[in-house]
Design an enzyme around this catalytic site. Structure first.
Site, mmCIF file in Angstrom:
data_model
loop_
_atom_site.group_PDB
_atom_site.id
_atom_site.type_symbol
_atom_site.label_atom_id
_atom_site.label_comp_id
_atom_site.label_asym_id
_atom_site.label_seq_id
_atom_site.Cartn_x
_atom_site.Cartn_y
_atom_site.Cartn_z
ATOM 1 C CD GLU A 60 39.282 71.967 68.083
ATOM 2 O OE1 GLU A 60 38.909 70.823 67.783
ATOM 3 O OE2 GLU A 60 39.977 72.674 67.345
ATOM 4 C CE LYS A 92 38.260 62.195 71.826
ATOM 5 N NZ LYS A 92 37.266 61.161 71.538
ATOM 6 C CG ASP A 94 30.669 60.270 71.866
ATOM 7 O OD1 ASP A 94 31.479 59.620 71.173
ATOM 8 O OD2 ASP A 94 30.113 59.799 72.874
ATOM 9 C CD GLU A 103 33.875 62.811 65.743
ATOM 10 O OE1 GLU A 103 34.957 62.947 65.121
ATOM 11 O OE2 GLU A 103 33.660 61.884 66.548
ATOM 12 C CE1 TYR A 112 39.024 65.863 63.560
ATOM 13 C CE2 TYR A 112 36.793 65.783 64.440
ATOM 14 C CZ TYR A 112 37.906 65.146 63.915
ATOM 15 O OH TYR A 112 37.885 63.797 63.741
ATOM 16 C CE LYS A 149 37.815 59.671 75.480
ATOM 17 N NZ LYS A 149 37.330 58.391 75.703
ATOM 18 C CB CYS A 177 -4.294 48.517 90.950
ATOM 19 S SG CYS A 177 -3.559 49.931 91.793
ATOM 20 C CB CYS A 225 -6.758 50.195 94.904
ATOM 21 S SG CYS A 225 -7.055 50.146 93.135
ATOM 22 C CB CYS A 266 -5.106 51.278 88.474
ATOM 23 S SG CYS A 266 -6.325 51.311 89.796
ATOM 24 C CB CYS A 273 -6.773 53.665 92.926
ATOM 25 S SG CYS A 273 -5.009 53.304 92.972
HETATM 26 S S1 IVH Z 1 41.468 66.086 66.335
HETATM 27 C C1 IVH Z 1 45.278 64.412 64.910
HETATM 28 N N1 IVH Z 1 39.379 67.313 67.316
HETATM 29 O O1 IVH Z 1 38.240 62.002 68.506
HETATM 30 C C2 IVH Z 1 44.062 64.928 65.534
HETATM 31 N N2 IVH Z 1 39.298 64.959 67.092
HETATM 32 O O2 IVH Z 1 40.787 59.809 68.989
HETATM 33 C C3 IVH Z 1 42.920 64.097 65.263
HETATM 34 N N3 IVH Z 1 37.174 63.956 67.764
HETATM 35 O O3 IVH Z 1 38.511 59.856 65.927
HETATM 36 C C4 IVH Z 1 41.666 64.433 65.868
HETATM 37 N N4 IVH Z 1 36.177 65.835 68.334
HETATM 38 O O4 IVH Z 1 36.980 61.715 65.401
HETATM 39 C C5 IVH Z 1 39.923 66.135 66.969
HETATM 40 N N5 IVH Z 1 37.571 68.521 68.143
HETATM 41 C C6 IVH Z 1 38.125 67.359 67.789
HETATM 42 C C7 IVH Z 1 37.421 66.141 67.918
HETATM 43 C C8 IVH Z 1 38.052 64.951 67.561
HETATM 44 C C9 IVH Z 1 36.051 64.519 68.225
HETATM 45 C C10 IVH Z 1 37.368 62.498 67.560
HETATM 46 C C11 IVH Z 1 37.979 62.155 66.236
HETATM 47 C C12 IVH Z 1 38.949 61.040 66.498
HETATM 48 C C13 IVH Z 1 38.920 60.896 67.987
HETATM 49 C C14 IVH Z 1 40.337 60.983 68.509
#
Ligand code: IVH
Length: 680
Positions: A122, A124, A126, A182, A234, A323, A417, A420, A435, A441
């Protein structure tokens, strides 16, 4: 107590269901089902009913998403099931270690269990983690993660987020369900929020995550309601139901059925090598997503295996986050240069200590204008945070004042400017300083010629930016009209220009004389007159003389031309220097066919919006666009309820699917060409 008839009750429930359905289609599935006007009409009806019969109003009414009374403070919430965090992996080999640890713990051996583990992959997201509690299908509480054990009650705020169901949809509603997910702010919403803050000279958010967190921390839920936040589910915390899914992906499907938004890139794969492939594929897509992701989360898909694996300290053994390279980095501002654009606009450009961010090395960033320098409070020598997310230019998101060196220098906006030396002026109410040198120019001349030669303008093949700079610096040309007097001998004398290229270039310059009125108008570089406006002018006036002769009042009668554009057009043609250049261009042989006034009057596709998607085999896409625009249609890049018609060629994907879901008529290329013939 008011007496409420069965008919009223029925109508109320019907309207609520309809609106909840529209919300779900629009905010969760990204597939609007009705035009905005219909949605607004039903919403007004519901509001009227609630006003007339206040006893009807319930917590799951779509009218309740606008925010309510501000709170004094947030109350604390203890999480019955703790909200865990994730361990991080920073390389493929750390990911392999994760797989090995899992197999060891489950006593997998290649002999007994030749199969690999299945993982759910999945993005992650933000943003900010949230817990949502549903009792008998009704949303009763929203809470932040806090320290994982105790968070804050943000129920009033989460209610305003349209992709969060106030009431679960569908069948087999569980008695108790705690959904985790999230909350995030997609980039377009973030950009709009910051653009507004910038206009008001206010502090901006560094990134969408901070903006989402800030929006949820509001005691006044009306502020939260004004931010276009989204939520993707999630996982689950507490869960009491008759049937419990057996895998994580099944669980997500179930949550999707109950009305939650599930990220569309979730995928189950077998084996850790496939996890690494997923990472690469998503890394390539990352810039094209409309929201920020900072990595990939891998989860053992089988819930029974998850259970066997359990937890260490604050993280599960069955999941890990890999990451991506950071989209924000710290670096130093070395110098500020002031560049002069085609219309004389002076743009401060930050020269930075090169830094690797969002997958590229960044050594420059725009500072936009003098107000932006003031707003950021930035000095030369400062340490700054650079952000580069999506396919956009890098921005200076923040200055770290604590790191300011003692010899930091203030940035002085030039009064003359830099190219020029003409004076610099800032029009009242405008952020941009310009300008005043005009075509005196050198910088403006260069930009004007580059624009004139560009592909969508006069399309002079082989006349690149560097060559224009060389020719202007050498004094070979002073205006766009001079291009048509250039000789092969003159060109061949320039640096790195062989006789063959010189021949090709003069041929390309010659060929460019045959153009269209729209392209010619665009190539003149009138302020605020882009390709579409130039086409509109050509369609509406038919001849250059008519455009030149039009006064502001006349221009304003044209759709899409407002007072600012009209003023720029009038000013441009009131300037005798510009008229002299136009005369010189026509004397040199630049020509086009005037647009037939009768055909123009009919404009059969006026008011329609068309979308072209997929490949075209007989006609080029540019040609199709030109034809449509000449017939009066607008050509848009994305499909919405306002789209009149879609032309889909081979390889058409999401736009075609969206058109079909909205019942928008679709033509293939042959059908499109047939349609054009009927208009001839
Ligand atoms: S699972 C036990 N899935 O990442 C599992 N977390 O440090 C808990 N996050 O604060 C999280 N996308 O808010 C999971 N697809 C995803 C996620 C996700 C973002 C964030 C979550 C958590 C941090 C994990």
């Amino acid at each position: 107590m008011q007496n409420i008839s069965d008919d009223v009750l029925r109508e109320y429930e019907h309207l609520k269901d309809e609106l909840n359905q529209h919300n779900h289609r629009y905010y969760v599935l990204d597939e609007p089902s009705v035009p905005d006007s219909e949605y607004d009409r039903q919403m007004r009806q519901l509001q009227d009913l609630e006003q007339q019969y206040p006893a009807l109003r319930s917590d799951d009414s779509p009218t309740q998403r606008v925010g309510g009374q501000a709170l004094d403070a947030f109350t604390q919430v203890r999480h019955t099931v703790p909200m865990l965090s994730l361990e991080n992996a920073f390389s493929d080999s750390e990911l392999q270690d994760f797989d090995r640890r899992i197999k060891e713990r489950l006593n997998y051996s290649a002999l007994i269990n030749p199969t690999d583990i299945e993982f759910a992959c999945e993005p992650k997201l933000d943003g900010v983690a949230v817990s949502l509690l549903y009792k008998n299908g009704q949303l009763v509480r929203g809470a932040t993660r806090g320290d994982g054990s105790v968070g804050e009650d943000i129920t009033a705020n989460v209610r305003t987020i349209k992709s969060i169901p106030l009431k679960l949809r569908g069948e087999s509603i569980p008695a108790l369900l705690e959904v985790r997910g999230e909350i995030y702010l997609p980039r377009p919403g973030f950009d709009a929020l910051n653009a507004k803050a910038m206009q008001g000279g206010e502090k901006t958010f560094v990134n969408p995550r901070n903006a989402a967190a800030g929006s949820l921390r509001q005691l006044d839920s009306k502020i939260t309601a004004s931010r276009p936040l989204e939520m993707c589910a999630y996982s689950v915390g507490q869960f009491e139901a008759e049937v419990i899914p057996t895998s994580h992906t099944q669980m997500l499907d179930t949550l999707g059925g109950w009305g939650f938004k599930i990220n569309q890139h979730v995928q189950a794969v077998t084996g850790i090598a496939a996890c690494a492939d997923y990472y690469q594929a998503m890394a390539e897509r990352r810039d094209k997503l409309t929201y920020d992701i900072d990595g990939i989360v891998y989860k053992v898909n089988d819930l029974a295996l998850q259970q066997r694996l359990g937890f260490v300290a604050k993280a599960p053994r069955w999941a890990i986050a890999r990451k991506f390279p950071a989209q924000e980095e710290m670096t130093q501002l070395l110098e500020v240069e002031f560049q002069v654009g085609r219309t004389g606009a002076i743009t401060p450009v930050a020269r930075l200590e090169p830094v690797f961010v969002g997958g590229v090395t960044v050594s420059n960033a725009t500072l936009h204008n003098g107000d932006e320098i003031k707003r950021l409070g930035i000095c030369i020598g400062d340490t700054v945070i650079i952000r580069r997310a999506g396919d956009v230019i890098p921005q200076i998101a923040k200055v770290i004042l604590e790191k300011r060196p003692t010899n930091a220098e203030a940035i002085v906006f030039p009064e003359r400017c830099p190219v020029c030396l003409s004076s610099v002026k800032r029009t009242e109410g405008e952020a941009v300083a310009r300008c005043t040198g005009g075509l005196f120019c050198g910088a403006q001349i260069k930009q004007a010629i580059k624009h004139f030669a560009s592909r969508k303008a006069m399309d002079i093949d082989g006349l690149g930016d560097r060559l224009v700079e060389l020719m202007v610096d050498a004094g070979s040309i002073y205006s766009v009209a001079d291009l048509y007097d250039l000789t092969v001998q003159q060109l061949a004398g320039l640096e790195r220009m062989a006789e063959k290229s010189a021949n090709n270039l003069t041929a390309a310059i010659h060929a460019s004389k045959e153009t269209t009125l729209a392209k010619f108008l665009y190539s003149l570089g009138i302020r605020e007159v882009g390709e579409a406006t130039a086409q509109t002018l050509a369609n509406n006036f038919g001849t250059l003389e008519a455009v030149i002769g039009a006064d502001a009042e006349h221009l304003l009668e044209v759709d899409d031309i407002g007072p600012i554009v009209a003023k720029h057009i009038v000013d441009f043609f009131n300037n005798p220097d510009n008229l002299a250049i136009i005369d010189a261009l026509r004397d040199a042989g630049v020509r086009w066919a005037d647009i037939d006034q009768k055909a123009q009057a009919s404009q059969p596709l006026k008011g329609q919006t068309w979308v072209l998607t997929g490949g075209m085999e007989i006609m080029s896409r540019a040609e199709a666009k030109d034809r449509l625009q000449a017939l009066g249609a607008k050509v848009a890049g994305s499909v919405s309820a306002k789209t009149s018609q879609v032309v889909a060629g081979p390889g058409a994907g999401s736009k075609l699917a969206k058109a079909q879901s909205l019942d928008i008529p679709v033509l293939d290329e042959a059908g499109f060409i047939g349609f054009l013939e009927t208009l001839n």
